[in-house]
Motif scaffolding. Structure first.
Motif, PDB file in Angstrom:
ATOM      1  N   ARG A 142      14.328  13.165  11.792  1.00  0.00           N
ATOM      2  CA  ARG A 142      14.748  14.347  12.541  1.00  0.00           C
ATOM      3  C   ARG A 142      15.664  13.988  13.705  1.00  0.00           C
ATOM      4  O   ARG A 142      16.764  14.509  13.806  1.00  0.00           O
ATOM      5  CB  ARG A 142      13.528  15.101  13.080  1.00  0.00           C
ATOM      6  CG  ARG A 142      12.596  15.664  12.028  1.00  0.00           C
ATOM      7  CD  ARG A 142      11.440  16.411  12.685  1.00  0.00           C
ATOM      8  NE  ARG A 142      10.472  16.899  11.723  1.00  0.00           N
ATOM      9  CZ  ARG A 142       9.422  16.216  11.301  1.00  0.00           C
ATOM     10  NH1 ARG A 142       9.208  14.992  11.772  1.00  0.00           N
ATOM     11  NH2 ARG A 142       8.585  16.727  10.419  1.00  0.00           N
ATOM     12  N   ARG A 143      15.177  13.104  14.606  1.00  0.00           N
ATOM     13  CA  ARG A 143      15.950  12.823  15.806  1.00  0.00           C
ATOM     14  C   ARG A 143      15.629  11.407  16.292  1.00  0.00           C
ATOM     15  O   ARG A 143      14.551  10.869  16.011  1.00  0.00           O
ATOM     16  CB  ARG A 143      15.656  13.841  16.903  1.00  0.00           C
ATOM     17  CG  ARG A 143      14.214  13.915  17.317  1.00  0.00           C
ATOM     18  CD  ARG A 143      13.947  15.068  18.285  1.00  0.00           C
ATOM     19  NE  ARG A 143      14.593  14.877  19.570  1.00  0.00           N
ATOM     20  CZ  ARG A 143      15.563  15.652  20.022  1.00  0.00           C
ATOM     21  NH1 ARG A 143      15.998  16.663  19.293  1.00  0.00           N
ATOM     22  NH2 ARG A 143      16.100  15.439  21.202  1.00  0.00           N
ATOM     23  N   LEU A 256      22.762  13.289  15.032  1.00  0.00           N
ATOM     24  CA  LEU A 256      21.616  13.718  14.240  1.00  0.00           C
ATOM     25  C   LEU A 256      21.971  13.676  12.759  1.00  0.00           C
ATOM     26  O   LEU A 256      23.164  13.690  12.406  1.00  0.00           O
ATOM     27  CB  LEU A 256      21.200  15.138  14.633  1.00  0.00           C
ATOM     28  CG  LEU A 256      20.717  15.333  16.080  1.00  0.00           C
ATOM     29  CD1 LEU A 256      20.486  16.814  16.357  1.00  0.00           C
ATOM     30  CD2 LEU A 256      19.464  14.520  16.349  1.00  0.00           C
ATOM     31  N   ALA A 302      21.977   9.694  10.291  1.00  0.00           N
ATOM     32  CA  ALA A 302      22.461   9.987  11.640  1.00  0.00           C
ATOM     33  C   ALA A 302      23.632   9.066  11.980  1.00  0.00           C
ATOM     34  O   ALA A 302      23.500   7.841  11.913  1.00  0.00           O
ATOM     35  CB  ALA A 302      21.349   9.798  12.657  1.00  0.00           C
TER      36      ALA A 302
END
Length: 396
Positions: A142-143, A256, A302
């Motif tokens: 996700r991050r 991201l 990412a």
């Protein structure tokens, strides 16, 4: 394929007193997080290719939750808070924002490719405890997140310059087995893909990390830069990466997963021939500085770029260069996991191995083919699910 290597500052003079070279690690399996060809900008250093591999996972006990709780310790051990045991003292942390996140000052931001003095980007989440349960619930794919001082949870002691220089001398003399080496002839950049095959300490760490995080395999890449601003250009990977800073400082710009288009993700996962996984950062990416003992998580897909830190060089903090290790969990698509066993299973179905009638000569029976395909696919998915469950029970 990796994008070009960046850097402008001439390499400093070599350091003396290299220790004996370590022996190589195991061979085997699938490729690593930074898999692919590429070239190094600014030099014609020879790219050495070898069979790539990944560490197979041993049966290691330990469940979810805080790393080190009720489980065999990682190299270096773990306490309630991460410590920097086995790592050198960090460089000056300039430009910290209120509230704790490590940042980059406006002067530093101006020197980072893609950044300006006015574009400081978003503050990155930081933690002082490596909690696997929180990691999977909050950050996984996700991050990004930074664990300050948690490097000893991944590798301890840190790789020092004597060991790095011994490895460089060894790689200059002989072809490594199972690893891929890329270097720039001016000496500013050395990148070793599948470095667990040339450094036993990384081989052992990969095996433990795979068991701890529940991965099927783990690989390690080694990045060495000498000269402020030197590094690998912006790109994205088909792996989840944990960058562990060993020596010096490194500045990172990170986006991201959604900043990489679905089509480019597809090409990366399928290893489309000739595809270059160069990345495109958002206008205001996450910015963070890693010091020895810090760990940065980079989600799969990412875009990211890391360059050797320059702030503090006047104090001798970054003049010696930067060393970092990236531990990778390689993403696996359903095509990779299911296609080969499905083909083997279909070879047992008569509808799929017997001769087809020529078009327009005999009756076609697509329903018979479809029924056999569905039957085979059900068998394969059940077999794979059973294998995954057994693998998980073996690590519990």
């Amino acid at each position: 394929m990796l994008p070009p290597v960046r850097g402008r500052v001439p390499a400093p003079a070599g350091r003396g007193g290299a220790a004996g070279a370590p022996r190589g690690g195991r061979r085997g399996g699938a490729g690593g997080g930074h898999r692919g060809g590429g070239h190094l900008r600014g030099g014609a250093g020879r790219v050495r290719r070898a069979r790539r591999g990944a560490v197979r996972v041993p049966r290691i006990r330990g469940g979810p939750g805080r790393l080190g709780a009720g489980a065999d310790p990682l190299p270096g051990g773990a306490g309630p808070l991460c410590g920097r045991a086995g790592y050198p003292a960090g460089v000056r942390r300039a430009g910290r924002r209120p509230g704790g996140p490590g940042g980059i000052t406006r002067a530093e931001g101006a020197g980072i490719p893609g950044g300006t003095a006015a574009e400081l980007g978003a503050a990155m989440t930081e933690r002082a405890v490596l909690d696997i349960g929180e990691f999977y619930e909050t950050f996984w794919r996700r991050r990004p997140v930074v664990w300050r001082g948690c490097g000893s949870e991944f590798l301890s002691p840190a790789l020092d310059w004597d060991r790095i220089e011994a490895l460089e001398a060894r790689l200059a003399r002989e072809e490594p087995a199972g690893a891929e080496v890329r270097r720039r002839e001016d000496g500013q950049v050395l990148f070793v893909n599948q470095a667990q095959h040339v450094l036993p300490a990384l081989d052992a760490a990969c095996a433990v990390l795979a068991g701890r995080f529940g991965w099927r395999e783990c690989t390690a890449d080694l990045s060495v830069t000498r000269g402020g601003g030197a590094g690998i250009g912006c790109h994205f990977d088909h792996s989840d990466n944990f960058v562990v800073q060993q020596q010096g400082a490194k500045d990172w710009l990170v986006g991201l997963p959604e900043h990489t288009s679905p089509d480019r993700r597809r090409k990366r996962m399928l290893d489309v021939k000739g595809f270059v996984p160069s990345g495109r950062l958002p206008e205001e990416p996450f910015r963070v500085r890693l010091e020895p003992g810090d760990v940065l998580y980079l989600p799969v897909f990412a875009p990211h770029e890391g360059v050797e830190g320059t702030a503090g060089a006047e104090e001798g903090a970054s003049a010696a260069g930067s060393v970092s290790v990236s531990f990778s969990c390689n993403a696996e698509s359903a095509l990779i996991r299911y296609l080969r066993p499905l083909l083997r299973r279909l070879s047992e179905e008569r509808a799929w191995w017997e001769p087809l009638p020529p078009a327009g000569v005999g009756p076609q029976d697509p329903q018979r083919l479809e029924e056999a395909l569905v039957r085979a696919l059900r068998d394969v998915t059940a077999d794979v699910a059973a294998d995954v469950a057994a693998d998980g029970r073996g690590r519990a």
